[in-house]
Scaffold this motif. Structure first.
Motif, PDB file in Angstrom:
ATOM      1  N   GLY A 193       0.806  -1.213   0.000  1.00 24.86           N
ATOM      2  CA  GLY A 193       0.000   0.000   0.000  1.00 24.86           C
ATOM      3  C   GLY A 193       0.838   1.260   0.000  1.00 24.86           C
ATOM      4  N   SER A 194       0.200   2.349   0.405  1.00 22.89           N
ATOM      5  CA  SER A 194       0.828   3.665   0.315  1.00 22.89           C
ATOM      6  C   SER A 194       2.017   3.804   1.259  1.00 22.89           C
ATOM      7  CB  SER A 194      -0.207   4.751   0.623  1.00 22.89           C
ATOM      8  OG  SER A 194      -0.730   4.589   1.935  1.00 22.89           O
ATOM      9  N   ARG A 195       2.030   3.067   2.362  1.00 29.11           N
ATOM     10  CA  ARG A 195       3.145   3.174   3.301  1.00 29.11           C
ATOM     11  C   ARG A 195       4.393   2.469   2.787  1.00 29.11           C
ATOM     12  NH1 ARG A 195       1.702   5.580   7.968  1.00 29.11           N
ATOM     13  NH2 ARG A 195      -0.524   5.697   8.443  1.00 29.11           N
ATOM     14  N   ARG A 196       4.293   1.803   1.661  1.00 31.79           N
ATOM     15  CA  ARG A 196       5.464   1.225   1.015  1.00 31.79           C
ATOM     16  C   ARG A 196       5.852   2.001  -0.240  1.00 31.79           C
ATOM     17  NH1 ARG A 196       7.764  -3.967   1.417  1.00 31.79           N
ATOM     18  NH2 ARG A 196       9.253  -4.377  -0.253  1.00 31.79           N
ATOM     19  N   THR A 197       4.858   2.501  -0.966  1.00 36.55           N
ATOM     20  CA  THR A 197       5.138   3.189  -2.216  1.00 36.55           C
ATOM     21  C   THR A 197       5.593   4.632  -2.021  1.00 36.55           C
ATOM     22  OG1 THR A 197       2.798   3.791  -2.414  1.00 36.55           O
ATOM     23  CG2 THR A 197       3.501   1.746  -3.472  1.00 36.55           C
ATOM     24  N   GLY A 198       5.364   5.232  -0.829  1.00 38.46           N
ATOM     25  CA  GLY A 198       5.776   6.599  -0.585  1.00 38.46           C
ATOM     26  C   GLY A 198       4.659   7.612  -0.679  1.00 38.46           C
ATOM     27  N   PHE A 199       3.403   7.171  -0.792  1.00 33.32           N
ATOM     28  CA  PHE A 199       2.260   8.076  -0.880  1.00 33.32           C
ATOM     29  C   PHE A 199       1.465   8.112   0.422  1.00 33.32           C
ATOM     30  CE2 PHE A 199       3.178   6.986  -5.246  1.00 33.32           C
ATOM     31  CZ  PHE A 199       3.020   8.179  -5.919  1.00 33.32           C
ATOM     32  N   GLN A 200       2.074   7.734   1.538  1.00 26.30           N
ATOM     33  CA  GLN A 200       1.345   7.643   2.788  1.00 26.30           C
ATOM     34  C   GLN A 200       1.013   9.016   3.342  1.00 26.30           C
ATOM     35  OE1 GLN A 200       4.480   6.942   2.327  1.00 26.30           O
ATOM     36  NE2 GLN A 200       5.775   7.767   3.953  1.00 26.30           N
ATOM     37  N   LEU A 201      -0.141   9.079   4.005  1.00 27.30           N
ATOM     38  CA  LEU A 201      -0.570  10.231   4.771  1.00 27.30           C
ATOM     39  C   LEU A 201      -0.673   9.815   6.231  1.00 27.30           C
ATOM     40  CD1 LEU A 201      -1.536  10.832   1.767  1.00 27.30           C
ATOM     41  CD2 LEU A 201      -3.216  12.344   2.794  1.00 27.30           C
ATOM     42  N   CYS A 280      -3.120 -12.371   2.178  1.00 32.48           N
ATOM     43  CA  CYS A 280      -2.060 -13.322   1.835  1.00 32.48           C
ATOM     44  C   CYS A 280      -1.733 -13.186   0.352  1.00 32.48           C
ATOM     45  CB  CYS A 280      -2.489 -14.751   2.141  1.00 32.48           C
ATOM     46  SG  CYS A 280      -2.775 -15.081   3.891  1.00 32.48           S
ATOM     47  N   GLY A 281      -0.494 -13.478   0.010  1.00 37.00           N
ATOM     48  CA  GLY A 281      -0.074 -13.402  -1.371  1.00 37.00           C
ATOM     49  C   GLY A 281       1.276 -14.055  -1.574  1.00 37.00           C
ATOM     50  N   GLU A 282       1.517 -14.395  -2.831  1.00 39.20           N
ATOM     51  CA  GLU A 282       2.791 -15.023  -3.171  1.00 39.20           C
ATOM     52  C   GLU A 282       3.893 -13.993  -3.347  1.00 39.20           C
ATOM     53  OE1 GLU A 282       4.532 -18.192  -6.486  1.00 39.20           O
ATOM     54  OE2 GLU A 282       2.523 -17.355  -6.663  1.00 39.20           O
ATOM     55  N   GLU A 283       3.533 -12.825  -3.855  1.00 40.75           N
ATOM     56  CA  GLU A 283       4.492 -11.755  -4.061  1.00 40.75           C
ATOM     57  C   GLU A 283       3.772 -10.423  -3.963  1.00 40.75           C
ATOM     58  OE1 GLU A 283       4.213 -12.163  -8.938  1.00 40.75           O
ATOM     59  OE2 GLU A 283       6.104 -12.558  -7.899  1.00 40.75           O
ATOM     60  N   LEU A 284       4.537  -9.352  -3.910  1.00 42.79           N
ATOM     61  CA  LEU A 284       3.946  -8.022  -3.775  1.00 42.79           C
ATOM     62  C   LEU A 284       3.087  -7.693  -4.992  1.00 42.79           C
ATOM     63  CD1 LEU A 284       6.957  -5.976  -2.364  1.00 42.79           C
ATOM     64  CD2 LEU A 284       4.924  -6.702  -1.123  1.00 42.79           C
ATOM     65  N   PRO A 285       2.015  -6.922  -4.804  1.00 37.15           N
ATOM     66  CA  PRO A 285       1.200  -6.516  -5.954  1.00 37.15           C
ATOM     67  C   PRO A 285       2.014  -5.753  -6.984  1.00 37.15           C
ATOM     68  CG  PRO A 285       0.070  -6.027  -3.886  1.00 37.15           C
ATOM     69  CD  PRO A 285       1.463  -6.443  -3.527  1.00 37.15           C
ATOM     70  N   ALA A 286       1.622  -5.861  -8.231  1.00 34.18           N
ATOM     71  CA  ALA A 286       2.391  -5.249  -9.316  1.00 34.18           C
ATOM     72  C   ALA A 286       2.366  -3.728  -9.246  1.00 34.18           C
ATOM     73  CB  ALA A 286       1.844  -5.721 -10.661  1.00 34.18           C
ATOM     74  N   TYR A 287       1.288  -3.140  -8.684  1.00 33.45           N
ATOM     75  CA  TYR A 287       1.202  -1.688  -8.667  1.00 33.45           C
ATOM     76  C   TYR A 287       2.287  -1.068  -7.793  1.00 33.45           C
ATOM     77  CZ  TYR A 287      -0.818  -1.684  -3.964  1.00 33.45           C
ATOM     78  OH  TYR A 287      -1.010  -1.821  -2.615  1.00 33.45           O
ATOM     79  N   VAL A 288       2.827  -1.825  -6.828  1.00 30.62           N
ATOM     80  CA  VAL A 288       3.854  -1.281  -5.931  1.00 30.62           C
ATOM     81  C   VAL A 288       5.070  -0.841  -6.732  1.00 30.62           C
ATOM     82  CG1 VAL A 288       5.431  -1.841  -4.050  1.00 30.62           C
ATOM     83  CG2 VAL A 288       3.056  -2.622  -3.944  1.00 30.62           C
ATOM     84  N   GLU A 289       5.545  -1.695  -7.610  1.00 31.31           N
ATOM     85  CA  GLU A 289       6.737  -1.361  -8.405  1.00 31.31           C
ATOM     86  C   GLU A 289       6.441  -0.239  -9.387  1.00 31.31           C
ATOM     87  OE1 GLU A 289       9.968  -3.563 -11.377  1.00 31.31           O
ATOM     88  OE2 GLU A 289       8.349  -4.710 -10.434  1.00 31.31           O
ATOM     89  N   TYR A 290       5.247  -0.265  -9.987  1.00 27.14           N
ATOM     90  CA  TYR A 290       4.909   0.768 -10.968  1.00 27.14           C
ATOM     91  C   TYR A 290       4.835   2.146 -10.322  1.00 27.14           C
ATOM     92  CZ  TYR A 290       3.969  -2.235 -14.987  1.00 27.14           C
ATOM     93  OH  TYR A 290       4.108  -3.091 -16.054  1.00 27.14           O
ATOM     94  N   THR A 291       4.123   2.251  -9.217  1.00 29.46           N
ATOM     95  CA  THR A 291       3.987   3.558  -8.578  1.00 29.46           C
ATOM     96  C   THR A 291       5.314   4.059  -8.014  1.00 29.46           C
ATOM     97  OG1 THR A 291       3.244   2.364  -6.597  1.00 29.46           O
ATOM     98  CG2 THR A 291       1.545   3.300  -8.028  1.00 29.46           C
ATOM     99  N   GLN A 292       6.157   3.159  -7.543  1.00 27.61           N
ATOM    100  CA  GLN A 292       7.481   3.574  -7.075  1.00 27.61           C
ATOM    101  C   GLN A 292       8.310   4.122  -8.225  1.00 27.61           C
ATOM    102  OE1 GLN A 292       8.860  -0.035  -5.162  1.00 27.61           O
ATOM    103  NE2 GLN A 292       8.360   0.740  -3.121  1.00 27.61           N
TER     104      GLN A 292
END
Length: 520
Positions: A193-201, A280-292
């Motif tokens: 989520g946003s706390r990983r991508t840098g868009f956190q409030l 739960c998930g096997e890997e991080l969602p794809a949007y994380v890398e794109y938004t970063q």
């Protein structure tokens, strides 16, 4: 030659002969002997078959239902939840009577009750409108309206960003949840989520993912099974049930597991009021890398995102719970806008201006582009609609292809855009106006996926953007810088307050609650 006498009973009508007695237990209509057509054996046989069918098929009489067993002898859950096998008037009336006489407990009662999470209240409701971001601008006087708006956008970014103390509290919560989970479930816990991508409030949710290895999806396998298959989802739900049970034992957490198609758990950290989302998930969602990557390429993406989000959020037009645009979709929408205008706002740097791109974005997506019929793509950046998709699929290379199929010639993003537009067109044909007019933002990680699927209030979102642009333009035209000799430091003018009309007392209370948890 000896003539044999034929038994006349064999020539009699099949209805007039003795019938099978075990059918007498059923209700049957009285039928007359079917006619015999002398000149047509086929008609005679068909008439006999019809008569036999009428005598064998039981008819359901419409009338008062026969007496049923007492409700206490049959479990109420089964009577209410089990679907009827026959759509008859008797079963329907029985179901309605039992449902009315017995009160079945709600599906989400008891432990399944949703955690008491409350969104930030931005509405004034008699309270004064506030501009707390002005404290981050400083006492200097801006030379013009554009520079004033730019300073306020930067100040709002600083004000909404979590402080060091708040970030430390989030780190403590993650460590606490990890320690609780490790006692029952083994597996790394990833922040998404946003706390990983840098868009956190400061009031952003804390999204956590329990990373689960799927042995059937090994990297060496060419054709891997779907990660969303039923067996995998059951395994995820089992793990989340274990996690939910472990968190419930801790007094600081109120937890609920969502029994949807994609299992997840919602929790509230009571001391801070932080909303936790676990899946739960096997890997991080794809949007994380794109938004970063987008944020690294365009640093202006974050302050523009915070400003546009506050414009929508203070009007109740943000989030899938309100049938509006979510955070990831808004980030992708802003990234597509910046990529489309690459090189146009070269002045944006450490000493540049964020005012011009904000105004251009509000004008573009507020009045220049009809988002009800037009989709937005970020990779490659551009707009697409029914006409553009038709033109792209009618190129000479496609038209003159003899051996290769059309799907092998068209780029993958064009095929995805065609599918998204087709879905909107089919929804319009079927009369589903909400689906036909929903926001369409192509997912760069999956061209066949629409990121804006949750936003059905497209018209209201565009209206909010258009109104915000008109108000900002009017405020810029009427802006007069304040003089330091006025002596009214607490009445400093604000341009951004024309579009962010809110009271921040609830936000400040939530922020103070988070900080107090870290000091205890």
């Amino acid at each position: 030659m000896r003539l044999r006498l034929i038994n006349r009973s064999l020539l009699s009508s099949p209805i007039s002969c003795c019938r099978r007695n075990f059918h007498h237990a059923f209700l049957r209509a009285k039928t007359t002997d079917p006619a015999i057509f002398e000149n047509s054996l086929e008609k005679t046989l068909e008439e006999h078959r019809s008569a036999n069918r009428q005598s064998l098929i039981r008819k359901v009489l419409v009338g008062p239902a026969p007496p049923t067993p007492e409700p206490s002898t049959v479990p109420s859950e089964r009577l209410v939840e089990e679907p009827p096998k026959l759509k008859s008037t008797h079963q329907t009336s029985t179901r309605k009577r039992i449902t009315a006489t017995q009160k079945t407990p709600a599906r989400h009662s008891g432990d399944r009750k949703s955690p008491a999470y409350r969104n930030i209240q931005w509405k004034t409701r008699g309270k004064p409108e506030q501009c707390p971001w002005l404290d981050h601008i400083g006492p200097k006087t801006c030379s013009g309206g554009i520079s004033q708006l730019d300073g306020e956008i930067r100040a709002l970014d600083k004000y909404m960003t979590p402080t060091t103390e708040e970030s430390e509290v989030m780190r403590q919560i993650v460590s606490e949840v990890t320690e609780i989970m490790n006692k029952s479930v083994r597996g790394p816990l990833q922040i998404t989520g946003s706390r990983r991508t840098g868009f956190q409030l400061s009031h952003s949710n804390l999204n956590l993912m329990l990373q689960v290895t799927d042995p059937a999806r090994s990297p060496s396998s060419i054709r891997q099974p779907s990660a969303a298959r039923l067996k995998n989802l059951r395994h995820y739900r089992k793990l989340l049930l274990t996690v939910t049970h472990a968190l419930k034992q801790h007094p600081d957490y109120a937890v609920q597991i969502d029994q949807g198609s994609k299992p997840c758990s919602e929790a509230i950290h009571r001391p801070t009021g932080v909303h936790l989302h676990l899946n739960c998930g096997e890997e991080l969602p794809a949007y994380v890398e794109y938004t970063q990557d987008f944020l690294a390429e365009y640093p202006s993406l974050r302050p523009l995102y915070i400003t546009t989000r506050l414009i929508l959020e203070t009007q109740g037009l943000f989030g899938p719970a309100r049938s509006s645009i979510d955070s990831v979709t808004l980030q992708i929408l802003l990234a597509a806008f910046l990529k489309l205008n690459h090189g146009r706002f070269q002045r944006i740097s450490a000493s540049g201006s964020y005012a011009e791109p904000l105004l251009t974005f509000l004008r573009t997506f507020g009045s220049e582009v009809d988002l009800k019929t037009t989709g937005v793509a970020v990779d490659p950046p551009g707009f697409f609609d029914a006409d553009s998709v038709k033109a792209a699929t009618s190129t000479p290379a496609v038209a003159h292809a003899e051996h290769d199929s059309e799907d092998n010639i068209l780029p993958a993003y064009i095929r995805g855009q065609r599918a998204l537009i087709t879905a909107k067109r089919n929804a319009a044909i079927q009369g589903n106006k909400a689906l036909a007019a929903r926001l369409c933002v192509q997912d760069p990680a999956n061209y066949l996926r629409d990121l804006g699927g949750s936003c059905t209030r497209t018209v209201e979102v565009q209206t909010a953007f258009a109104n915000a642009y008109a108000r900002l333009k009017a405020a810029l035209d009427a802006w007069v810088p304040s003089s330091p000799d006025d002596g009214n430091e607490h009445l400093r003018p604000s341009i951004l307050s024309y579009v962010v009309r809110a009271n921040f007392e609830d936000f400040e209370a939530r922020r103070a609650k988070i900080v107090s948890r870290g000091t205890n």
